[in-house]
Design a protein around this motif. Structure first.
Motif, short mmCIF file in Angstrom:
data_model
loop_
_atom_site.label_atom_id
_atom_site.label_comp_id
_atom_site.label_asym_id
_atom_site.label_seq_id
_atom_site.Cartn_x
_atom_site.Cartn_y
_atom_site.Cartn_z
N VAL A 276 0.98 -1.39 0.13
CA VAL A 276 0.06 0.13 0.01
C VAL A 276 0.98 1.14 0.11
O VAL A 276 0.38 2.57 -0.62
N SER A 277 2.04 1.32 0.78
CA SER A 277 2.67 2.48 0.57
C SER A 277 3.43 2.79 -0.69
O SER A 277 3.71 3.93 -0.95
N GLY A 278 3.27 1.78 -1.60
CA GLY A 278 3.88 1.94 -3.09
C GLY A 278 2.72 2.79 -3.76
O GLY A 278 3.05 3.31 -4.81
N ILE A 279 1.59 3.11 -3.34
CA ILE A 279 0.62 3.76 -3.78
C ILE A 279 0.91 5.27 -3.91
O ILE A 279 0.70 6.05 -4.94
N GLY A 280 1.69 5.62 -2.79
CA GLY A 280 1.99 7.02 -2.75
C GLY A 280 1.07 7.93 -2.06
O GLY A 280 -0.14 7.87 -2.24
N GLY A 317 -4.44 -16.88 -0.09
CA GLY A 317 -3.40 -16.13 0.33
C GLY A 317 -3.54 -14.76 0.29
O GLY A 317 -4.36 -14.28 -0.53
N PRO A 318 -2.39 -13.88 0.55
CA PRO A 318 -2.46 -12.39 0.34
C PRO A 318 -1.91 -11.96 -0.68
O PRO A 318 -2.04 -10.51 -1.03
N MET A 319 -1.27 -12.88 -1.75
CA MET A 319 -0.76 -12.20 -2.92
C MET A 319 -1.55 -11.27 -3.74
O MET A 319 -1.14 -10.56 -4.55
N HIS A 320 -2.85 -11.85 -3.79
CA HIS A 320 -3.72 -11.02 -4.76
C HIS A 320 -3.99 -9.62 -4.51
O HIS A 320 -4.21 -8.85 -5.31
N TYR A 321 -3.59 -9.12 -3.08
CA TYR A 321 -3.78 -7.80 -2.94
C TYR A 321 -2.59 -6.92 -3.46
O TYR A 321 -2.83 -5.67 -3.52
N THR A 325 -3.02 -2.92 -5.25
CA THR A 325 -2.43 -1.93 -4.96
C THR A 325 -1.72 -1.35 -6.23
O THR A 325 -1.65 -0.22 -6.61
N GLN A 326 -1.13 -2.23 -7.08
CA GLN A 326 -0.70 -1.76 -8.46
C GLN A 326 -1.73 -1.28 -9.35
O GLN A 326 -1.50 -0.28 -9.97
N PHE A 327 -2.84 -1.78 -9.47
CA PHE A 327 -3.93 -1.21 -10.33
C PHE A 327 -4.24 0.12 -9.68
O PHE A 327 -4.46 1.15 -10.49
N LEU A 328 -4.37 0.46 -8.39
CA LEU A 328 -4.45 1.64 -7.96
C LEU A 328 -3.67 2.54 -8.07
O LEU A 328 -4.13 3.82 -8.39
N ALA A 349 -10.99 -2.77 -8.91
CA ALA A 349 -9.63 -3.49 -8.42
C ALA A 349 -10.03 -4.91 -8.01
O ALA A 349 -9.73 -6.08 -8.53
N PHE A 350 -11.01 -4.86 -6.96
CA PHE A 350 -11.19 -6.09 -6.22
C PHE A 350 -12.13 -7.00 -7.29
O PHE A 350 -11.89 -8.30 -7.31
N ALA A 351 -13.06 -6.35 -8.10
CA ALA A 351 -13.75 -7.21 -8.92
C ALA A 351 -12.99 -7.66 -10.11
O ALA A 351 -13.56 -8.54 -10.78
N THR A 352 -11.89 -7.22 -10.37
CA THR A 352 -10.82 -7.27 -11.53
C THR A 352 -9.85 -8.50 -10.93
O THR A 352 -9.52 -9.40 -11.79
N TYR A 353 -9.14 -8.28 -9.90
CA TYR A 353 -8.27 -9.17 -9.36
C TYR A 353 -8.30 -10.22 -8.31
O TYR A 353 -7.59 -11.04 -8.15
#
Length: 409
Positions: A276-280, A317-321, A325-328, A349-353
């Motif tokens: 999430v920190s990568g979103i900026g 697992g958590p990798m989908h999230y 974050t990359q989409f956002l 993003a949730f509906a896509t990934y």
């Protein structure tokens, strides 16, 4: 000492440093130096200091191949050359998973990485191969696979009305040839193995694992191929496909079975915060709330909600999230498709990934619970619009009901 070409042999690191400009000036000179030296440090200097493999881009990448096939070139130097365009990102799996996998690979034991969707099995398989091998080849299993896709087969070919036959390597026999060519470790990744009939397809491989003198294939040149420790076989398997207990006992006896779990709470939250920190800060999304959305969504899918006595819906697992974050990050930047519409972007993003991956293997009762879970999250997180995920799950439930011939329940 003079070589057959009239040049000096036994080049060493000191000469590599002294004559590096001469070496890099001409591809033939570079090839001669590499072929004649027996000093690993000379090769290391040219690769790491002068990047000799980048200076020449011949049709056959001759200098690169000379380095990769050199018997005295250290593995890490060969990896540098082979993996120039590949990124070995931070390994995120739990420590015990990493230690167990590294140990099995060091022992020459084939590995099966198994666990629920989203635990990063395929990504970790690539990381493991890049860490321990020159490079790897990856193959995705299919229901149509035969033993020949593993060990090799003889294929007919018709040309001019004449039938001839040629030998086609399977994924493991091809890996054996690569390891021989490069005189070092080569990784063979077989992804989603339960898509194939394991007991049938892996049969010849089982024998080769137990008997290192067993010839599994002869290539076009008639060379006998046997499975050696420098071929690192890494397989992946989704738990949604088949549980470990339902596997043929033959594979569990011969492979190291390494589970990638859902990660404990602290490790999972560390991942969420990192992504999430990568979103900026320039994107108008409350990142703290987004992390909480990830955690509440994950807990609801895996363990159930505090308002439900039914328990978890399925394992994930958590990798989908990370995909979310990359989409956002891309969609919500100033020039992005969802700039100014960040709330909707989260739902999209949730509906896509995420939702499609859950719905893909879900039964009708699970689909209904997934839809209800998204409705709950949509109510709880008012600044995010999760309706796209709700709608997707509800449409899937309606389609399943129609196919089963039942009305609304």
């Amino acid at each position: 000492m003079m070589s057959r070409r009239g040049a000096f042999t036994d080049y060493n690191e000191e000469e590599a440093r002294e004559y590096d400009h001469w070496i890099l000036n001409n591809e033939n000179q570079a090839r001669e130096f590499i072929q004649q030296t027996t000093d690993p440090d000379a090769i290391r200097y040219l690769v790491e200091g002068e990047q000799i493999d980048r200076n020449f881009s011949g049709v056959n990448q001759s200098v690169r191949e000379d380095i990769l096939t050199h018997e005295d070139a250290p593995l890490d130097v060969k990896q540098t050359v082979a993996q120039r365009n590949k990124q070995l990102a931070d390994i995120l799996v739990p420590d015990d998973v990493l230690k167990n996998a590294r140990t099995a690979i060091a022992l020459g034991k084939p590995v099966v990485l198994y666990g629920p969707t989203g635990t990063g099995k395929t990504y970790f398989a690539k990381q493991l191969a890049l860490e321990t091998c020159i490079d790897y080849s990856i193959h995705t299993a299919a229901p149509t696979w035969t033993p020949g896709d593993i060990t090799g087969s003889i294929q007919p070919e018709v040309e001019g009305g004449e039938i001839s036959y040629h030998r086609r390597s399977g994924c493991v026999s091809d890996g054996i040839e690569k390891a021989r060519k490069y005189t070092d470790n080569w990784g063979v990744i077989i992804d989603e193995i339960t898509r194939a009939d394991i007991s049938q397809v892996f049969g010849p491989l089982y024998t080769a694992i137990e008997d290192d003198e067993q010839v599994i294939f002869r290539n076009e040149e008639g060379e006998e191929l046997t499975l050696t420790d420098d071929v690192k076989i890494i397989c992946t398997m989704n738990m949604s496909d088949r549980t470990v207990n339902e596997l043929d006992n033959a594979i569990t006896r011969r492979f190291a079975m390494i589970e990638l779990s859902r990660y404990d709470d602290d490790d999972r939250m560390e991942l969420f915060n990192r992504w999430v920190s990568g979103i900026g800060t320039s994107v108008a999304i409350d990142t703290d709330e987004l992390v909480m959305l990830f955690e509440d969504h994950h807990q609801g899918i895996n363990s159930g909600t505090t308002t439900s006595a039914e328990g978890g819906i399925m394992e994930m697992g958590p990798m989908h999230y990370k995909d979310v974050t990359q989409f956002l990050q891309e969609a919500c930047k100033d020039s992005g498709e969802y700039s100014g519409d960040e709330a909707n972007a989260v739902g999209q993003a949730f509906a896509t990934y995420i939702a499609p991956r859950l719905l893909n293997t879900a039964s009708l009762p699970q689909i209904r619970r997934i839809a209800a879970h998204y409705e709950t999250l949509d109510d709880e997180f008012e600044e995010f619009d999760l309706q796209p995920a709700v709608d997707l799950a509800q449409r899937q439930a309606e389609a399943e009901q129609r196919e089963m011939g039942i009305g609304d329940v």
